[in-house]
Design a protein around this motif. Structure first.
Motif, PDB file in Angstrom:
ATOM      1  N   VAL A  14       2.049  -3.002 -12.317  1.00  0.00           N
ATOM      2  CA  VAL A  14       1.381  -2.638 -11.062  1.00  0.00           C
ATOM      3  C   VAL A  14      -0.113  -2.496 -11.328  1.00  0.00           C
ATOM      4  CG1 VAL A  14       1.195  -0.957  -9.195  1.00  0.00           C
ATOM      5  CG2 VAL A  14       3.436  -1.424 -10.217  1.00  0.00           C
ATOM      6  N   LEU A  15      -0.929  -3.193 -10.529  1.00  0.00           N
ATOM      7  CA  LEU A  15      -2.390  -3.126 -10.639  1.00  0.00           C
ATOM      8  C   LEU A  15      -2.997  -2.867  -9.265  1.00  0.00           C
ATOM      9  CD1 LEU A  15      -3.253  -6.214 -12.914  1.00  0.00           C
ATOM     10  CD2 LEU A  15      -3.137  -3.807 -13.604  1.00  0.00           C
ATOM     11  N   PRO A  16      -4.151  -2.211  -9.210  1.00  0.00           N
ATOM     12  CA  PRO A  16      -4.850  -2.106  -7.927  1.00  0.00           C
ATOM     13  C   PRO A  16      -5.393  -3.456  -7.511  1.00  0.00           C
ATOM     14  CG  PRO A  16      -6.178  -1.178  -9.703  1.00  0.00           C
ATOM     15  CD  PRO A  16      -4.845  -1.493 -10.296  1.00  0.00           C
ATOM     16  N   GLY A  17      -5.384  -3.734  -6.208  1.00  0.00           N
ATOM     17  CA  GLY A  17      -5.982  -4.958  -5.697  1.00  0.00           C
ATOM     18  C   GLY A  17      -7.498  -4.834  -5.661  1.00  0.00           C
ATOM     19  N   ARG A  18      -8.177  -5.964  -5.450  1.00  0.00           N
ATOM     20  CA  ARG A  18      -9.638  -5.962  -5.401  1.00  0.00           C
ATOM     21  C   ARG A  18     -10.168  -5.505  -4.046  1.00  0.00           C
ATOM     22  NH1 ARG A  18     -10.977 -11.847  -8.183  1.00  0.00           N
ATOM     23  NH2 ARG A  18      -9.976 -11.436 -10.193  1.00  0.00           N
ATOM     24  N   PHE A  19      -9.316  -5.559  -3.042  1.00  0.00           N
ATOM     25  CA  PHE A  19      -9.772  -5.256  -1.689  1.00  0.00           C
ATOM     26  C   PHE A  19      -9.000  -4.066  -1.131  1.00  0.00           C
ATOM     27  CE2 PHE A  19     -10.049  -9.844  -2.452  1.00  0.00           C
ATOM     28  CZ  PHE A  19     -11.426 -10.004  -2.398  1.00  0.00           C
ATOM     29  N   ARG A  20      -9.477  -3.590   0.009  1.00  0.00           N
ATOM     30  CA  ARG A  20      -8.796  -2.520   0.724  1.00  0.00           C
ATOM     31  C   ARG A  20      -8.097  -3.106   1.942  1.00  0.00           C
ATOM     32  NH1 ARG A  20     -10.451   2.299  -1.302  1.00  0.00           N
ATOM     33  NH2 ARG A  20      -9.931   3.559   0.518  1.00  0.00           N
ATOM     34  N   PHE A  21      -6.975  -2.505   2.306  1.00  0.00           N
ATOM     35  CA  PHE A  21      -6.194  -2.979   3.444  1.00  0.00           C
ATOM     36  C   PHE A  21      -6.092  -1.843   4.439  1.00  0.00           C
ATOM     37  CE2 PHE A  21      -2.178  -3.931   5.674  1.00  0.00           C
ATOM     38  CZ  PHE A  21      -2.471  -5.212   6.104  1.00  0.00           C
ATOM     39  N   GLY A  22      -6.676  -2.028   5.637  1.00  0.00           N
ATOM     40  CA  GLY A  22      -6.681  -0.957   6.621  1.00  0.00           C
ATOM     41  C   GLY A  22      -7.455   0.261   6.155  1.00  0.00           C
ATOM     42  N   GLY A  23      -8.418   0.057   5.232  1.00  0.00           N
ATOM     43  CA  GLY A  23      -9.237   1.152   4.744  1.00  0.00           C
ATOM     44  C   GLY A  23      -8.668   1.896   3.550  1.00  0.00           C
ATOM     45  N   ILE A  75       0.851  -1.190   0.000  1.00  0.00           N
ATOM     46  CA  ILE A  75       0.000   0.000   0.000  1.00  0.00           C
ATOM     47  C   ILE A  75       0.884   1.236   0.000  1.00  0.00           C
ATOM     48  CG2 ILE A  75      -1.904  -1.158   1.200  1.00  0.00           C
ATOM     49  CD1 ILE A  75      -1.101   0.354   3.744  1.00  0.00           C
ATOM     50  N   ARG A  76       0.264   2.394  -0.201  1.00  0.00           N
ATOM     51  CA  ARG A  76       1.008   3.656  -0.256  1.00  0.00           C
ATOM     52  C   ARG A  76       1.293   4.242   1.117  1.00  0.00           C
ATOM     53  NH1 ARG A  76      -2.211   6.210  -5.256  1.00  0.00           N
ATOM     54  NH2 ARG A  76      -0.468   6.573  -6.676  1.00  0.00           N
ATOM     55  N   ASP A  77       0.404   4.029   2.071  1.00  0.00           N
ATOM     56  CA  ASP A  77       0.366   4.811   3.297  1.00  0.00           C
ATOM     57  C   ASP A  77       1.191   4.192   4.423  1.00  0.00           C
ATOM     58  OD1 ASP A  77      -0.712   5.915   5.868  1.00  0.00           O
ATOM     59  OD2 ASP A  77      -1.955   7.057   4.474  1.00  0.00           O
ATOM     60  N   LEU A 121       1.861   0.788   9.378  1.00  0.00           N
ATOM     61  CA  LEU A 121       2.378   0.730  10.744  1.00  0.00           C
ATOM     62  C   LEU A 121       1.285   0.272  11.705  1.00  0.00           C
ATOM     63  CD1 LEU A 121       4.760   1.273  12.638  1.00  0.00           C
ATOM     64  CD2 LEU A 121       4.022   3.652  12.766  1.00  0.00           C
ATOM     65  N   GLN A 122       0.100   0.835  11.576  1.00  0.00           N
ATOM     66  CA  GLN A 122      -1.016   0.436  12.433  1.00  0.00           C
ATOM     67  C   GLN A 122      -1.391  -1.032  12.215  1.00  0.00           C
ATOM     68  OE1 GLN A 122      -3.957   3.245  11.232  1.00  0.00           O
ATOM     69  NE2 GLN A 122      -2.933   4.989  12.211  1.00  0.00           N
ATOM     70  N   GLN A 123      -1.443  -1.435  10.954  1.00  0.00           N
ATOM     71  CA  GLN A 123      -1.852  -2.805  10.649  1.00  0.00           C
ATOM     72  C   GLN A 123      -0.816  -3.826  11.109  1.00  0.00           C
ATOM     73  OE1 GLN A 123      -4.892  -3.724   9.421  1.00  0.00           O
ATOM     74  NE2 GLN A 123      -5.367  -1.553   9.692  1.00  0.00           N
ATOM     75  N   SER A 124       0.451  -3.454  11.094  1.00  0.00           N
ATOM     76  CA  SER A 124       1.495  -4.386  11.534  1.00  0.00           C
ATOM     77  C   SER A 124       1.361  -4.721  13.009  1.00  0.00           C
ATOM     78  CB  SER A 124       2.888  -3.805  11.256  1.00  0.00           C
ATOM     79  OG  SER A 124       3.179  -2.717  12.125  1.00  0.00           O
TER      80      SER A 124
END
Length: 212
Positions: A96-105, A61-63, A68-71
């Motif tokens: 590079v492609l976008p995933g189908r889901f979101r990770f940590g929002g 992800i970019r953020d 850090l929070q998700q780890s």
């Protein structure tokens, strides 16, 4: 949607200081590690990786704040391969492609491969710092370090540029730069303070780790 040129990723880490897949569930790809570069291989024989039909590729992800929070929120089952979790600054390689889901929002991305540019660790993994440095030859940063704080606010390619300049400044101090040395000034503590502070990471009131 613009394609990210840098990103952040969670890894598991072994007791020997090697990075490995972070979660126990079997993915639909195999990841091959060659030094600082991780390549994805798809078990469904996609003509291109990442594939358009399903979720193969190396995820990131970019953020930095979200990773850090998700780890800290994800429970990683400890076994003979996984001892703890780290995060890394990476540069995506290939498609590079976008995933189908979101990770940590936030939006998740998949790439053909990623190159590790820096590793960020918490205090519980300090004893593996030197091993990871030897294995990968990239900066291994404390989550409390000024360098990581600078990387958290950088955007895309600025992160790698910032990392290079900060690392150069750390290894080649100027005449006017004040170097941190000695011991933490907290009563009874003998730990070396982190750069720019008179206190160690455990006693600094501005500790990022304790706020997560």
């Amino acid at each position: 949607m613009t394609t990210p040129t840098t990103g952040w990723r969670i890894w598991g880490v072994s007791r020997s200081g090697y990075l490995c897949a972070p979660f126990m569930r079997k993915p639909n790809y195999e990841m091959i590690q060659e030094g600082t570069i991780s390549y994805a291989r798809c078990t469904k024989k996609c003509p291109e990786i990442p594939g358009d039909r399903h979720q193969c590729g190396v995820f990131f992800i970019r953020d930095a704040d979200v990773i850090l929070q998700q780890s800290r929120r994800h429970t990683m089952k400890e076994d003979e391969f996984r001892f703890g979790a780290v995060i890394t600054l990476i540069e995506p390689l290939g498609r590079v492609l976008p995933g189908r889901f979101r990770f940590g929002g936030v939006q998740e991305f998949r790439s053909t491969a990623v190159e590790i540019k820096a590793i960020v660790i918490g205090p519980e993994l300090d004893n593996l710092r030197n091993k990871m440095q030897r294995h990968y030859g990239v900066p291994v940063l404390s989550v409390f370090s000024p360098m990581f704080r600078a990387l958290r606010t950088a955007r895309d390619s600025e992160a790698i540029t910032s990392l290079a300049s900060l690392e150069q400044s750390r290894t080649r101090p100027s005449a006017g730069r004040v170097l941190t040395s000695g011991r933490c000034e907290h009563l009874g503590c003998t730990t070396e303070p982190f750069p720019g502070s008179r206190l160690c990471r455990h006693h600094n009131p501005d500790s990022l780790w304790s706020a997560i």
